[in-house]
Write an enzyme that holds these catalytic residues in place. Structure first.
Site, short mmCIF file in Angstrom:
data_model
loop_
_atom_site.label_atom_id
_atom_site.label_comp_id
_atom_site.label_asym_id
_atom_site.label_seq_id
_atom_site.Cartn_x
_atom_site.Cartn_y
_atom_site.Cartn_z
CD GLU A 290 -2.04 -1.18 3.15
OE1 GLU A 290 -1.76 -1.32 3.72
OE2 GLU A 290 -3.26 -2.31 3.19
N PRO A 291 1.59 1.59 -1.18
CG PRO A 291 2.47 1.66 -3.35
CD PRO A 291 1.87 0.41 -2.46
N GLY A 292 1.49 4.83 -0.59
CA GLY A 292 0.77 6.32 -0.33
C GLY A 292 2.69 7.52 -0.89
NE ARG A 330 4.34 14.44 6.09
CZ ARG A 330 5.39 14.93 5.82
NH1 ARG A 330 6.76 16.03 5.02
NH2 ARG A 330 6.19 13.53 6.08
CB CYS A 360 -2.66 33.91 14.69
SG CYS A 360 -2.02 35.58 15.55
CE1 TYR A 390 -0.37 9.89 4.95
CE2 TYR A 390 1.85 10.27 3.35
CZ TYR A 390 1.09 9.40 3.88
OH TYR A 390 0.65 8.26 4.47
N1 LLP Z 1 -0.84 1.71 4.64
C1 LLP Z 1 -1.06 1.99 5.96
C2 LLP Z 1 -1.95 0.94 6.96
C3 LLP Z 1 -0.80 2.97 6.51
O1 LLP Z 1 -0.65 3.29 7.72
C4 LLP Z 1 0.07 3.81 5.35
C5 LLP Z 1 0.24 5.05 6.34
C6 LLP Z 1 0.18 3.63 4.15
C7 LLP Z 1 -0.10 2.08 4.26
C8 LLP Z 1 1.01 4.30 3.62
O2 LLP Z 1 2.64 4.82 3.90
P1 LLP Z 1 2.98 5.42 3.11
O3 LLP Z 1 3.43 4.31 1.64
O4 LLP Z 1 2.29 7.04 2.48
O5 LLP Z 1 4.65 6.05 4.23
N2 LLP Z 1 1.51 11.87 8.39
C9 LLP Z 1 2.42 11.05 7.89
C10 LLP Z 1 2.25 9.81 7.58
C11 LLP Z 1 1.58 8.44 8.32
C12 LLP Z 1 1.34 7.65 7.05
C13 LLP Z 1 0.07 6.82 7.90
N3 LLP Z 1 0.15 5.85 7.61
C14 LLP Z 1 3.34 12.15 7.49
O6 LLP Z 1 2.77 13.17 6.59
O7 LLP Z 1 4.53 12.27 7.46
#
Ligand code: LLP
Length: 431
Positions: A290-292, A330, A360, A390
């Protein structure tokens, strides 16, 4: 430059995805989120091709849509053939509104309410990633009431510290997500799920963290998950078909960050997966991730207009812009680093500024100690790079600031994917 979609013309004009950033700012206003659609598609294809090459036909990358969630993202991801990970009814609704196929949605979350579960079942969401025993029981009841058998993955906590920052470390034994292997609870979780008639246990899920750079993190995760799958087979006589390793690959925010060769890393993960399945006498499971961040981060840039420049002799200087923690929290939350560029010129004498926002409170810093031309002045444009993940997703209305629009860049053209909010939009819920 940090990524090859950021360039500069000889006159100093900053370009993103080949288009002039000052021109885009002139057309759409600031603050402005830009998203390079071609880069998003290229990142999706990189995952698809690497999955096909290393894990075979059934393997599927799921885009973790929490990283950047709006309808056009789901359309792009659907066209590129990925599934999605949604973490809320809001994300599922957005996906469905965009025409995303419900069966390719994996529904996450550690705090699903009865209403959430009922909604997702009614929409025919393909797979629930069940976080805990409470959810499992409610899901079984709700599925029974509808006379259906819902496909699920069980979220397991492998007990791995990926050495990323604490707020995004999700694999250690005592995190709030999933059910740990180490305490023996994971086996009981699987046993309980198998005893239920209206859920079909397809396999296991885990996610160890975000901004993961460690070479061996996913290898250690495979070791633990496969050993656990072998135990499940021995104890419960069930061979699990699916393994979802979550997301997490880190991206470059600064020149000094390492670049990860994701296809090469996936090749190593696949080799270890094959080795462990052979060793344990298991079938090769259908592989998911699950890449985000690694799909959208380098596709994003935020453009601001400088409102004020403040120099405090003997202390520091500020460049204060028309956005801030409301559109990018962030740095405030995680101390995240970013590369900041002047969008109209690069040469000449430079100075160090804190890039501050307009909210503010004194903690509203987008990035401390950045280098900009010394003559940076009110009206100038600055760009914060790598904001695709994010940023829009975590934007708030703090100080009643309307959210900036998301403008997509595609094949030399631009279009609005999320329109700029007005003050009326922000006040719309007030009675
Ligand atoms: N799968 C699950 C179950 C997750 O909890 C996450 C991210 C992902 C996949 C995706 O991870 P990625 O590939 O994007 O690293 N708000 C934070 C990041 C929180 C990530 C939460 N879970 C930031 O701005 O760095």
């Amino acid at each position: 430059m940090l990524t090859d979609n950021i360039t500069r013309r000889s006159d100093g004009t900053l370009c993103f995805a080949g288009q002039s950033v000052p021109e885009l700012a002139g057309r759409y206003g600031t603050p402005l989120y830009l998203m390079d659609e071609d880069r998003i598609r290229a990142n999706c294809r990189m995952y698809r091709e690497a999955f096909r090459a290393h894990f075979g036909d059934g393997a599927l990358p799921l885009y973790a849509s929490k990283a950047a969630c709006f309808k056009q993202m789901y359309r792009i991801v659907a066209e590129e053939g990925l599934g999605v990970d949604c973490v809320s009814v809001g994300e599922i609704h957005t996906a469905l509104q965009a025409g995303f196929p419900a069966e390719k949605i994996y529904y996450h979350g550690d705090g699903k309410t009865d209403a959430d579960i009922a909604y997702a079942l009614a929409q025919g969401v393909g797979c629930f990633v069940v976080d805990n025993g409470n959810e499992l029981i409610t899901l079984e009841e709700e599925a029974a009431a509808r006379g259906i058998r819902q496909k699920i993955l069980l979220r397991i906590t492998p007990g791995i510290d990926p050495h990323t920052y604490q707020a995004v470390n999700t694999g250690a034994v005592d995190v709030k997500f999933g059910v740990p292997v180490e305490t023996g609870q994971a086996m009981e979780f699987v046993r309980a799920a198998l005893s239920m008639e209206h859920v079909e246990v397809a396999g296991l899920h885990c996610h160890v963290g975000s901004m993961v750079f460690g070479e061996d993190v996913y290898q250690r995760t495979i070791d633990i998950m496969l050993a656990f799958m072998r135990e499940v087979k021995d104890e419960l006589g069930l061979e699990l078909d699916e393994l979802n390793l979550g997301g997490g690959y880190g991206v470059r925010y600064e020149e000094s960050d390492p670049a990860i060769d994701i296809p090469a890393r996936l090749g190593e993960v696949a080799a270890n997966l094959k080795k462990r399945t052979a060793e344990y006498g298991l079938r090769l499971p259908r592989f998911l991730m699950e890449p985000g961040r690694s799909i959208v981060a380098d596709a994003g840039m935020t453009v601001y207009t400088v409102c004020s420049v403040k120099r405090i002799p003997g202390y520091k200087s500020y460049a204060i812009v028309d956005g801030g923690m409301a559109d990018n929290p962030r740095y405030c939350l995680y101390g995240s680093r970013y590369t900041v560029l002047h969008a109209q010129r690069s040469g000449g004498l430079r100075a160090i500024f804190d890039l501050a926002g307009r909210a503010c409170e004194s903690g509203d810093i987008i990035q401390p100690a950045i280098s900009l031309p010394n003559n940076t002045a009110r009206g100038d444009l600055v760009a914060v790079c790598t904001t695709g993940a994010y940023n829009y997703a975590m934007a708030s209305h703090y100080n009643r600031l309307p959210k900036p629009p998301v403008v997509m860049l595609h094949g030399g053209e631009s279009y609005v994917a999320v329109r700029r909010e007005t003050i009326e939009d922000v006040c719309a819920m007030d009675v």
